[in-house]
Design a protein around this motif. Structure first.
Motif, mmCIF file in Angstrom:
data_model
loop_
_atom_site.group_PDB
_atom_site.id
_atom_site.type_symbol
_atom_site.label_atom_id
_atom_site.label_comp_id
_atom_site.label_asym_id
_atom_site.label_seq_id
_atom_site.Cartn_x
_atom_site.Cartn_y
_atom_site.Cartn_z
ATOM 1 N N LEU A 73 0.826 -1.203 0.000
ATOM 2 C CA LEU A 73 0.000 0.000 0.000
ATOM 3 C C LEU A 73 0.864 1.258 0.000
ATOM 4 C CD1 LEU A 73 -2.782 -1.081 2.523
ATOM 5 C CD2 LEU A 73 -3.095 -0.669 0.074
ATOM 6 N N LYS A 74 1.948 1.225 0.751
ATOM 7 C CA LYS A 74 2.871 2.366 0.773
ATOM 8 C C LYS A 74 3.524 2.561 -0.596
ATOM 9 C CE LYS A 74 3.967 2.131 5.706
ATOM 10 N NZ LYS A 74 5.024 1.813 6.710
ATOM 11 N N GLU A 75 3.809 1.444 -1.263
ATOM 12 C CA GLU A 75 4.397 1.521 -2.598
ATOM 13 C C GLU A 75 3.396 2.086 -3.604
ATOM 14 O OE1 GLU A 75 7.449 0.471 -5.647
ATOM 15 O OE2 GLU A 75 7.263 1.390 -3.673
ATOM 16 N N PHE A 76 2.142 1.674 -3.507
ATOM 17 C CA PHE A 76 1.101 2.227 -4.377
ATOM 18 C C PHE A 76 0.994 3.735 -4.162
ATOM 19 C CE2 PHE A 76 -1.356 -2.044 -3.899
ATOM 20 C CZ PHE A 76 -0.407 -2.680 -4.682
ATOM 21 N N LYS A 77 1.005 4.143 -2.903
ATOM 22 C CA LYS A 77 0.902 5.562 -2.570
ATOM 23 C C LYS A 77 2.090 6.334 -3.136
ATOM 24 C CE LYS A 77 0.186 8.640 1.398
ATOM 25 N NZ LYS A 77 0.023 8.716 2.870
ATOM 26 N N ARG A 78 3.254 5.731 -3.087
ATOM 27 C CA ARG A 78 4.469 6.396 -3.589
ATOM 28 C C ARG A 78 4.379 6.681 -5.084
ATOM 29 N NH1 ARG A 78 8.854 5.219 -6.444
ATOM 30 N NH2 ARG A 78 8.329 3.003 -6.652
ATOM 31 N N VAL A 79 3.913 5.718 -5.871
ATOM 32 C CA VAL A 79 3.944 5.882 -7.331
ATOM 33 C C VAL A 79 2.722 6.635 -7.864
ATOM 34 C CG1 VAL A 79 5.334 3.796 -7.577
ATOM 35 C CG2 VAL A 79 2.863 3.655 -7.898
ATOM 36 N N LEU A 80 1.655 6.730 -7.060
ATOM 37 C CA LEU A 80 0.471 7.466 -7.519
ATOM 38 C C LEU A 80 0.722 8.973 -7.525
ATOM 39 C CD1 LEU A 80 -2.524 5.647 -5.777
ATOM 40 C CD2 LEU A 80 -2.156 5.844 -8.240
ATOM 41 N N LYS A 81 0.196 9.627 -8.532
ATOM 42 C CA LYS A 81 0.230 11.087 -8.569
ATOM 43 C C LYS A 81 -0.705 11.649 -7.487
ATOM 44 C CE LYS A 81 0.940 11.166 -13.602
ATOM 45 N NZ LYS A 81 0.370 11.579 -14.902
ATOM 46 N N LYS A 82 -0.579 12.940 -7.213
ATOM 47 C CA LYS A 82 -1.511 13.590 -6.298
ATOM 48 C C LYS A 82 -2.933 13.392 -6.822
ATOM 49 C CE LYS A 82 -2.482 18.032 -4.064
ATOM 50 N NZ LYS A 82 -3.929 18.041 -4.345
ATOM 51 N N ASP A 83 -3.824 12.975 -5.963
ATOM 52 C CA ASP A 83 -5.216 12.662 -6.308
ATOM 53 C C ASP A 83 -5.334 11.428 -7.198
ATOM 54 O OD1 ASP A 83 -6.148 14.877 -4.856
ATOM 55 O OD2 ASP A 83 -5.882 16.203 -6.589
ATOM 56 N N GLY A 84 -4.263 10.646 -7.307
ATOM 57 C CA GLY A 84 -4.322 9.396 -8.065
ATOM 58 C C GLY A 84 -5.255 8.403 -7.391
ATOM 59 N N ILE A 85 -5.711 7.419 -8.169
ATOM 60 C CA ILE A 85 -6.743 6.489 -7.710
ATOM 61 C C ILE A 85 -6.185 5.063 -7.637
ATOM 62 C CG2 ILE A 85 -9.011 5.500 -8.199
ATOM 63 C CD1 ILE A 85 -9.157 8.424 -7.457
ATOM 64 N N LEU A 86 -6.583 4.368 -6.585
ATOM 65 C CA LEU A 86 -6.265 2.959 -6.396
ATOM 66 C C LEU A 86 -7.567 2.167 -6.339
ATOM 67 C CD1 LEU A 86 -4.479 0.493 -5.567
ATOM 68 C CD2 LEU A 86 -4.608 1.340 -3.203
ATOM 69 N N LEU A 87 -7.680 1.147 -7.175
ATOM 70 C CA LEU A 87 -8.851 0.269 -7.196
ATOM 71 C C LEU A 87 -8.421 -1.107 -6.699
ATOM 72 C CD1 LEU A 87 -11.336 -0.248 -10.165
ATOM 73 C CD2 LEU A 87 -10.365 -2.178 -8.944
ATOM 74 N N ILE A 88 -9.084 -1.594 -5.662
ATOM 75 C CA ILE A 88 -8.821 -2.939 -5.153
ATOM 76 C C ILE A 88 -10.115 -3.736 -5.190
ATOM 77 C CG2 ILE A 88 -8.123 -4.330 -3.165
ATOM 78 C CD1 ILE A 88 -6.301 -2.072 -2.302
#
Length: 228
Positions: free
Chosen positions: A130-145
């Motif tokens: 999850l920390k890695e996903f947060k790192r590579v996402l742009k500001k306001d980027g979206i994660l779908l699980i």
């Protein structure tokens, strides 16, 4: 061999029969879940030409649907060489990369949308992922699980699901894949996973905003749409 490596090796072994087994074992409904998830996540995206990454892409079932979203780049990432071999045979126009969810090998704030469907359970170091996903996402980027989460309450539907997963699925999976152990792993991985409420708390701890939550088929699977 470390636990994560054993899980990857298991998926290497079942890769040739993976798609066929999934369609039979889920009665094809997993495709409908994926389609609805993508439809829903598009409501939270306010731009075209996205950089999209599908983590734990497997044989590229989710990538096949993500191709329909306008994008500048679509990347499929999976640690299993066997799964990626099939994915590359299916789609020569998608950029596939072998990597773990905890170390994607992507630049900071370089991705608009990350999806991971029915693969997050298989990540041993989930908080690190999850920390890695947060790192590579742009500001306001979206994660779908999209995932099978542990059920918090009993009841008739829960009993049916658990009976199917623990008593019927392994036998059918063994017939198709010749690997009963792999399909015994599935119900165990759910038992060891987050419940929906536990995962919501985890997101709060990591300062990730939950935009949308939905369960499918009486709680058999769950969708989380999350913003950085």
């Amino acid at each position: 061999m470390q636990k994560q490596e054993k899980i990857v090796q298991m998926f290497n072994e079942i890769a040739p029969s993976y798609d066929k087994a999934n369609r039979i074992l889920s009665f094809g409904i997993d495709t409908k879940w994926r389609q609805d998830a993508i439809k829903r996540v598009q409501k939270h995206i306010n731009k075209d030409d996205l950089v999209i990454v599908d983590v734990a892409c497997g044989t590229a079932d989710m990538c096949a649907l993500l191709k329909n979203i306008k994008h500048t780049k679509l990347i499929g990432i999976d640690p299993s060489e066997g799964m990626l071999k099939i994915a590359k045979q299916r789609f020569s126009d998608i950029d596939f990369k072998q990597a773990y969810a905890t170390a994607l090998g992507l630049d900071d704030e370089s991705v608009d949308l990350i999806t991971i469907s029915f693969g997050f359970r298989n990540v041993v170091e989930k908080e690190q992922a999850l920390k890695e996903f947060k790192r590579v996402l742009k500001k306001d980027g979206i994660l779908l699980i999209l995932e099978f989460f542990k059920r918090e309450k009993g009841g008739f539907i829960a009993k049916i699901r658990d009976f199917y997963l623990k008593n019927i699925l392994p036998s059918i999976g063994a017939l198709i894949s010749k690997n009963k152990q792999a399909y015994e792993y599935l119900p165990n991985s759910i038992d060891d996973f987050y419940s929906n409420n536990e995962f919501k708390e985890e997101l709060k701890q990591l300062d990730l905003e939950l935009l949308e939550f939905k369960t499918y088929s009486f709680g058999v699977s769950s969708l989380f749409i999350i913003k950085k």
